[in-house]
Design a protein around this motif. Structure first.
Motif, PDB file in Angstrom:
ATOM      1  N   TYR A 145       0.822  -1.206   0.000  1.00 42.23           N
ATOM      2  CA  TYR A 145       0.000   0.000   0.000  1.00 42.23           C
ATOM      3  C   TYR A 145       0.856   1.257   0.000  1.00 42.23           C
ATOM      4  N   LYS A 146       0.463   2.199  -0.861  1.00 43.63           N
ATOM      5  CA  LYS A 146       1.148   3.494  -0.934  1.00 43.63           C
ATOM      6  C   LYS A 146       0.087   4.581  -1.063  1.00 43.63           C
ATOM      7  N   ASP A 147       0.500   5.816  -0.806  1.00 40.22           N
ATOM      8  CA  ASP A 147      -0.414   6.943  -1.005  1.00 40.22           C
ATOM      9  C   ASP A 147      -0.624   7.190  -2.489  1.00 40.22           C
ATOM     10  N   LYS A 148      -1.873   7.454  -2.864  1.00 42.11           N
ATOM     11  CA  LYS A 148      -2.215   7.724  -4.272  1.00 42.11           C
ATOM     12  C   LYS A 148      -3.270   8.821  -4.309  1.00 42.11           C
ATOM     13  N   GLU A 149      -3.104   9.757  -5.225  1.00 35.60           N
ATOM     14  CA  GLU A 149      -4.110  10.801  -5.392  1.00 35.60           C
ATOM     15  C   GLU A 149      -5.218  10.276  -6.291  1.00 35.60           C
ATOM     16  N   ASP A 150      -6.468  10.457  -5.869  1.00 35.62           N
ATOM     17  CA  ASP A 150      -7.619   9.975  -6.631  1.00 35.62           C
ATOM     18  C   ASP A 150      -8.737  11.007  -6.592  1.00 35.62           C
ATOM     19  N   TYR A 151      -9.750  10.718  -7.392  1.00 33.62           N
ATOM     20  CA  TYR A 151     -10.959  11.534  -7.342  1.00 33.62           C
ATOM     21  C   TYR A 151     -11.783  11.174  -6.118  1.00 33.62           C
ATOM     22  N   SER A 152     -12.502  12.162  -5.610  1.00 34.27           N
ATOM     23  CA  SER A 152     -13.557  11.951  -4.621  1.00 34.27           C
ATOM     24  C   SER A 152     -14.805  12.537  -5.259  1.00 34.27           C
ATOM     25  N   ILE A 153     -15.745  11.678  -5.600  1.00 34.04           N
ATOM     26  CA  ILE A 153     -16.882  12.150  -6.403  1.00 34.04           C
ATOM     27  C   ILE A 153     -18.207  11.633  -5.832  1.00 34.04           C
ATOM     28  N   TYR A 154     -19.153  12.536  -5.698  1.00 32.60           N
ATOM     29  CA  TYR A 154     -20.516  12.199  -5.279  1.00 32.60           C
ATOM     30  C   TYR A 154     -21.395  12.186  -6.527  1.00 32.60           C
ATOM     31  N   VAL A 155     -22.131  11.078  -6.725  1.00 33.81           N
ATOM     32  CA  VAL A 155     -22.931  10.903  -7.949  1.00 33.81           C
ATOM     33  C   VAL A 155     -24.385  10.597  -7.574  1.00 33.81           C
ATOM     34  N   ALA A 156     -25.313  11.233  -8.305  1.00 38.47           N
ATOM     35  CA  ALA A 156     -26.749  11.029  -8.064  1.00 38.47           C
ATOM     36  C   ALA A 156     -27.316  10.013  -9.045  1.00 38.47           C
ATOM     37  N   PHE A 157     -27.922   8.921  -8.504  1.00 41.24           N
ATOM     38  CA  PHE A 157     -28.625   7.920  -9.308  1.00 41.24           C
ATOM     39  C   PHE A 157     -30.122   8.147  -9.099  1.00 41.24           C
ATOM     40  N   GLU A 158     -30.797   8.682 -10.097  1.00 43.85           N
ATOM     41  CA  GLU A 158     -32.225   8.972  -9.977  1.00 43.85           C
ATOM     42  C   GLU A 158     -33.014   7.673  -9.857  1.00 43.85           C
ATOM     43  N   LEU A 159     -33.975   7.659  -8.904  1.00 45.93           N
ATOM     44  CA  LEU A 159     -34.838   6.483  -8.785  1.00 45.93           C
ATOM     45  C   LEU A 159     -35.660   6.305 -10.057  1.00 45.93           C
ATOM     46  N   SER A 160     -35.954   5.046 -10.399  1.00 41.75           N
ATOM     47  CA  SER A 160     -36.788   4.779 -11.575  1.00 41.75           C
ATOM     48  C   SER A 160     -38.204   5.282 -11.311  1.00 41.75           C
ATOM     49  N   ASP A 161     -38.952   5.527 -12.374  1.00 38.98           N
ATOM     50  CA  ASP A 161     -40.341   5.991 -12.241  1.00 38.98           C
ATOM     51  C   ASP A 161     -41.164   4.997 -11.432  1.00 38.98           C
ATOM     52  N   GLU A 162     -40.889   3.706 -11.679  1.00 37.28           N
ATOM     53  CA  GLU A 162     -41.622   2.659 -10.967  1.00 37.28           C
ATOM     54  C   GLU A 162     -41.332   2.732  -9.468  1.00 37.28           C
ATOM     55  N   ALA A 163     -40.050   2.946  -9.095  1.00 38.38           N
ATOM     56  CA  ALA A 163     -39.668   3.030  -7.684  1.00 38.38           C
ATOM     57  C   ALA A 163     -40.310   4.250  -7.031  1.00 38.38           C
ATOM     58  N   LYS A 164     -40.314   5.371  -7.752  1.00 41.56           N
ATOM     59  CA  LYS A 164     -40.913   6.598  -7.203  1.00 41.56           C
ATOM     60  C   LYS A 164     -42.404   6.383  -6.947  1.00 41.56           C
ATOM     61  N   LYS A 165     -43.036   5.698  -7.882  1.00 42.69           N
ATOM     62  CA  LYS A 165     -44.462   5.444  -7.740  1.00 42.69           C
ATOM     63  C   LYS A 165     -44.732   4.587  -6.497  1.00 42.69           C
ATOM     64  N   GLU A 166     -43.892   3.531  -6.326  1.00 39.69           N
ATOM     65  CA  GLU A 166     -44.062   2.638  -5.177  1.00 39.69           C
ATOM     66  C   GLU A 166     -43.796   3.367  -3.853  1.00 39.69           C
ATOM     67  N   LEU A 167     -42.935   4.369  -3.896  1.00 37.19           N
ATOM     68  CA  LEU A 167     -42.564   5.102  -2.677  1.00 37.19           C
ATOM     69  C   LEU A 167     -43.373   6.384  -2.501  1.00 37.19           C
ATOM     70  N   ASP A 168     -44.294   6.619  -3.454  1.00 35.97           N
ATOM     71  CA  ASP A 168     -45.152   7.803  -3.406  1.00 35.97           C
ATOM     72  C   ASP A 168     -44.319   9.091  -3.451  1.00 35.97           C
ATOM     73  N   ILE A 169     -43.443   9.154  -4.437  1.00 35.02           N
ATOM     74  CA  ILE A 169     -42.603  10.344  -4.645  1.00 35.02           C
ATOM     75  C   ILE A 169     -42.975  10.930  -6.000  1.00 35.02           C
ATOM     76  N   SER A 170     -43.252  12.208  -6.028  1.00 33.90           N
ATOM     77  CA  SER A 170     -43.693  12.829  -7.283  1.00 33.90           C
ATOM     78  C   SER A 170     -42.601  13.650  -7.954  1.00 33.90           C
ATOM     79  N   ASN A 171     -41.615  14.092  -7.184  1.00 35.95           N
ATOM     80  CA  ASN A 171     -40.547  14.931  -7.762  1.00 35.95           C
ATOM     81  C   ASN A 171     -39.230  14.141  -7.871  1.00 35.95           C
ATOM     82  N   ASN A 172     -38.152  14.892  -8.088  1.00 36.03           N
ATOM     83  CA  ASN A 172     -36.828  14.253  -8.195  1.00 36.03           C
ATOM     84  C   ASN A 172     -36.477  13.531  -6.895  1.00 36.03           C
ATOM     85  N   ALA A 173     -35.849  12.372  -7.057  1.00 34.00           N
ATOM     86  CA  ALA A 173     -35.378  11.597  -5.899  1.00 34.00           C
ATOM     87  C   ALA A 173     -34.222  10.727  -6.370  1.00 34.00           C
ATOM     88  N   ALA A 174     -33.017  11.120  -5.973  1.00 34.02           N
ATOM     89  CA  ALA A 174     -31.815  10.401  -6.448  1.00 34.02           C
ATOM     90  C   ALA A 174     -31.025   9.854  -5.269  1.00 34.02           C
TER      91      ALA A 174
END
Length: 919
Positions: free
Chosen positions: A202-231
């Protein structure tokens, strides 16, 4: 009259200066030409045995200072047991297969030429390369005075050895532990091969730190009763793995919240993510249990593929978002989670670490064609660009990352079909215990020097995964199994395997590449050769070295000692390397470790404790040291250093070591020189008080030194020995004995007592230092008088005998304390030129406290001419001992022209003792 000719001055041919760089090679040559190792075996035939099994260095390049430390330590351990009277075995060996040699040879011939060669032709070049460096390193080790079975070392590329490595694999296969499966493993794209845990650092290495949004599918939103964006928000340091994402893992016990800006994160991580700027609006719109989100689907923003929501205990809640991006083709934890949920394993990366055609075929990336053939690390920037607004926050940071310890390049996780040794599968022949359980029991039954090694290897065994033993290389022992073409079934018939092993023993492993299947297949197998194909992988070189106990200690091909070995001795990195691979192979086959004791040493660093490197210019070359100072200085440096930690070495440290060597050598020279004329050793009852004191002291010190040696505490042992040499032996006894040795009558009891004491001390001490300073000890025997060497032709005819018990009634503590105080007091007298020598002085004071009845012994102890009860003379100085005061005055007599003691009755007249001797 000149009385010099009447003195019995020291005589010896043992030179003051060793001239080691010139003389060592001549003596070593004589040793090896005369068969010193065979002589050692013959000298101890039928005795208790001690076996050190050599961990093989790699047959590539010249030896470095780390090799020196390791081999000299082994030599010291083996010789310690030899001089203790044991029958020792030390068969040196070399690791000859593997990637570094393959790379060196490939570099020499060129990749294009290699690809045109027959595999066996390339393997022959590798074999020659290894053989060349075996010869080079063998000579370099011999130049350090290391004695081993150099005429018959073990080489892992020898035909019989390769056959035994293969047999070890077959034995493990018979136990049902060999498993073939696709699984993400450490992959060196630089070397294009799978890596074992032990091949990763193991050695030190510079890397990315990235936060990514995965939008819920329409079917999942419907099952969870969500009408707007939900990622669902994940965090990753490897954007290049996002195309292969199949799932997002949540912690099974955590609650998750949907914020007003349409992001879903772990509730316990919300505040931290607001502070980091990932979430802008902290208002919670909705809260879910992880169970409510399980089995829902989100959409990968890179490729619009579905990502399945799963639960896993491995999800951590002390950092990131509490949601983990899962790509089973690129992560072991992800892989096991995917098995539970029956998810696909996508692995779009080739052996070189580049995206392959599947990124296009599976639609893993937009504009996929431009990614085909692109290295995954270079693809990070483009992938982040493609994420667009789905990349909520992008930073760079430095963290600890796995690197290939051969190529020094960062590795990747890559799912490939490999062979594994299962560590958690019950073994029927071993009471249904698993390999992990057997190995842990073996660790409990092994002695470790130092003891913390037990916990280190224990935790590694406790937490290790299955052992990936296959490599996609050319130079190694092949995993020589046949596979049916139609069903892909492995042929593991015992007769077929035994026949293959027999061919390897006769022709070597190259036969697997040269011979057709018809010739390799056991004639009575009943199998159709045309429906068979060969497995082309080779074994991990750690399996080679992990099998050495079988090929060396159990095969009868070598006179290498007993199994299990008394000791394995290597650097502390081998807890994850050779110690562990040997433990696993032996535990799987035998049910116990191949060793009884493990000794580990640290690494060599420079004077400041920094790692050595050519760029820093702080590398210490062994050849340079032997040419400038001699190998004895390196050997003494090893013995004086605390090998359990990192060992510092530099020109300055070696100069100090050379000075220590000079003191040891000159002490032995003084002892030898004063044995001249000694024909018989005094009986124990005849020794004087100071002789009894030094013999008693030597006995106590030597017993402790020997005990420290027995526990391999070499630096502690030499510290004790050096203190004794410097303080009591050289600093006091050898000094106070000069008068009786030079001036007393040749056959006087006092002189013979001092000679006898010196003989006994030198003889016992010689066998103690011989494991370390073998050259010097052998030189001492050569120059020693007949009474000392006896029938011994060289040092290898000597065996350590403890000094006999002898009591001493003198008050050692009072004597040493008084002597120190006396010399402190007279320092000023010498500086002021009041006196030139202590013999000009007398001491007045209480003698009883010292418990010495002989007046002359007391005078010799302080180096004065008189020790009297009272005198009217003026005191030149005083010193005290506890509550008693002692006066220092001028001696009352005249200077004896022969012994220089101030005990003569008149000027230029001999003292009574000298008159008697001269007469």
């Amino acid at each position: 009259m000149d009385y010099k000719d009447t003195l019995l001055l020291p005589k010896t041919t043992f030179p003051m200066r060793g001239n080691l760089p010139k003389n060592e090679p001549l003596r070593y040559k004589k040793w090896f030409e005369s068969g010193v190792y065979e002589k050692m075996k013959q000298n101890r035939e039928g005795r208790e045995s001690f076996t050190l099994h050599d961990g093989p260095p790699y047959a590539n390049g010249h030896i470095h200072i780390g090799h020196v430390l390791n081999k000299v330590l082994k030599d010291m351990v083996v010789k310690y047991h030899y001089f203790q009277g044991k029958s020792v075995r030390f068969t040196p060996g070399w690791d000859c297969h593997g990637l570094p040699i393959e790379q060196q040879v490939e570099e020499k011939v060129g990749k294009a030429k290699k690809e045109q060669m027959a595999i066996s032709q390339f393997r022959e070049l590798c074999r020659r390369h290894a053989a060349k460096f075996v010869d080079i390193q063998r000579d370099e080790f011999k130049n350090l005075g290391v004695i081993a079975d150099w005429d018959k070392p073990y080489l892992t590329m020898d035909f019989k050895f390769e056959a035994d490595i293969y047999r070890a694999l077959c034995d493990i296969t018979k136990e049902g532990l060999l498993v073939e499966r696709s699984k993400p493993i450490y992959w060196s794209w630089a070397a294009e091969t799978a890596l074992a845990e032990a091949e990763v650092e193991y050695k030190d290495k510079e890397d990315y730190s990235i936060y990514v949004a995965f939008e819920l599918s329409d079917e999942a939103k419907k099952e969870l009763d969500i009408s707007n964006n939900a990622a669902l928000v994940i965090w990753t340091t490897t954007p290049w793995t996002l195309p292969a994402n199949v799932a997002i893992a949540l912690h099974p016990e955590e609650s998750y919240v949907l914020t007003k800006d349409g992001l879903i994160v772990a509730k316990s991580r919300l505040d931290a993510l607001i502070q980091e700027g990932v979430i802008k609006d902290s208002e919670i719109i909705k809260e879910f249990s992880s169970k409510e989100l399980e089995h829902k689907k989100a959409i990968n923003p890179l490729n619009n593929r579905e990502s399945y929501v799963i639960l896993g205990d491995f999800v951590e809640l002390d950092s990131a978002t509490g949601l983990v991006h899962s790509a089973p083709g690129h992560g072991e934890v992800d892989y096991f989670a995917s098995l539970k949920y029956n998810l696909p394993v996508i692995m779009p990366v080739d052996t070189k670490g580049c995206f392959d055609e599947s990124v296009e075929g599976l639609g893993l990336l937009p504009n996929a064609k431009e990614f085909v053939g692109m290295h995954v690390f270079k693809a990070n920037d483009k992938i982040i660009e493609l994420l667009g607004d789905a990349a909520l926050k992008v930073d760079r940071f430095t963290h600890s990352y796995p690197y290939c310890w051969r190529t020094k390049k960062p590795v990747i996780y890559r799912a490939t079909k490999q062979f594994f040794i299962a560590v958690d599968k019950p073994i029927e022949s071993k009471d249904n215990k698993t390999l992990r359980e057997i190995a842990k029991e073996g660790i409990d039954n092994t002695t470790f020097y130092p003891d913390w090694g037990r916990n280190r290897i224990g935790s590694m065994i406790e937490n290790r995964p299955d052992w990936c033993i296959s490599r996609q290389r050319t130079w190694g022992v092949p995993i020589a199994f046949f596979r049916k073409k139609d069903t892909k079934e492995l042929i593991l018939d015992e007769k077929v395997l035994n026949f293959t092993a027999m061919i390897f023993e006769q022709f070597g492993c190259d036969a697997w590449y040269d011979m057709p299947i018809e010739k390799l297949l056991y004639p009575g197998s009943g199998l159709d050769a045309s429906n068979l194909e060969k497995v082309t992988d080779v074994l991990d070189v750690w399996f080679d070295s992990g099998s050495t106990w079988k090929a060396v200690l159990k095969s009868r091909n070598y006179d290498a000692g007993d199994f299990p070995a008394n000791m394995y001795l290597e650097g502390s990195d081998q807890h994850r390397g050779w110690f562990q691979s040997s433990l696993l192979v032996s535990s799987a086959i035998n049910g116990y470790p191949p060793y009884k004791n493990i000794l580990t040493h640290g690494f060599t660093v420079d004077e400041k404790g920094e790692k050595m490197s050519k760029s820093k210019g702080n590398v210490v070359a062994p050849e340079k040291i032997t040419k400038q100072l001699g190998s004895e200085i390196i050997r003494l440096w090893v013995a004086l250093s605390d090998y359990q930690n990192d060992l510092r070495i530099s020109d300055n440290i070696l100069k100090q070591t050379a000075e220590q060597y000079r003191k040891i050598r000159n002490s032995f020279r003084f002892l030898l020189a004063n044995l001249d004329g000694l024909e018989e050793i005094l009986d124990k009852s005849e020794f004087g008080e100071l002789d009894r004191w030094i013999l008693n002291k030597a006995k106590r010190v030597f017993d402790e030194v020997n005990s420290e040696f027995a526990n391999y505490n070499f630096s502690r042992a030499f510290s004790l020995l050096n203190n004794f040499l410097t303080n009591e032996l050289s600093g006091i006894y050898m000094d106070l004995c000069k008068d009786r040795l030079y001036c007393d009558a040749k056959d006087s009891l006092t002189r013979r007592g001092a000679q006898s004491a010196m003989y006994l001390i030198a003889k016992s001490m010689l066998a103690l230092v011989a494991p370390v300073l073998t050259y010097t000890a052998d030189e001492i025997i050569e120059h020693a008088p007949a009474i000392f060497k006896g029938d011994a032709k060289d040092i290898f005819d000597i065996e350590y005998k403890p000094l006999f018990d002898i009591d001493s009634k003198v008050n050692e503590e009072a004597l040493i304390k008084a002597r120190e105080s006396f010399f402190e007091a007279i320092d000023q007298l010498k500086k002021d030129k009041v006196i030139k020598a202590t013999l000009e002085l007398a001491i007045i004071g209480d003698k009883e406290i010292f418990n010495i009845s002989n007046q002359k012994d007391l005078e010799d102890w302080f180096g004065v001419s008189e020790f009297i009860d009272s005198s009217d003379k003026e005191a030149l100085a005083t010193f005290s001992l506890d509550d008693k005061e002692y006066k220092i005055i001028r001696a009352s007599g005249h200077k004896c022209p022969r012994c220089w003691r101030y005990t003569s009755k008149a000027e230029d007249e001999l003292c009574d003792r000298c008159k008697e001797v001269v007469k």
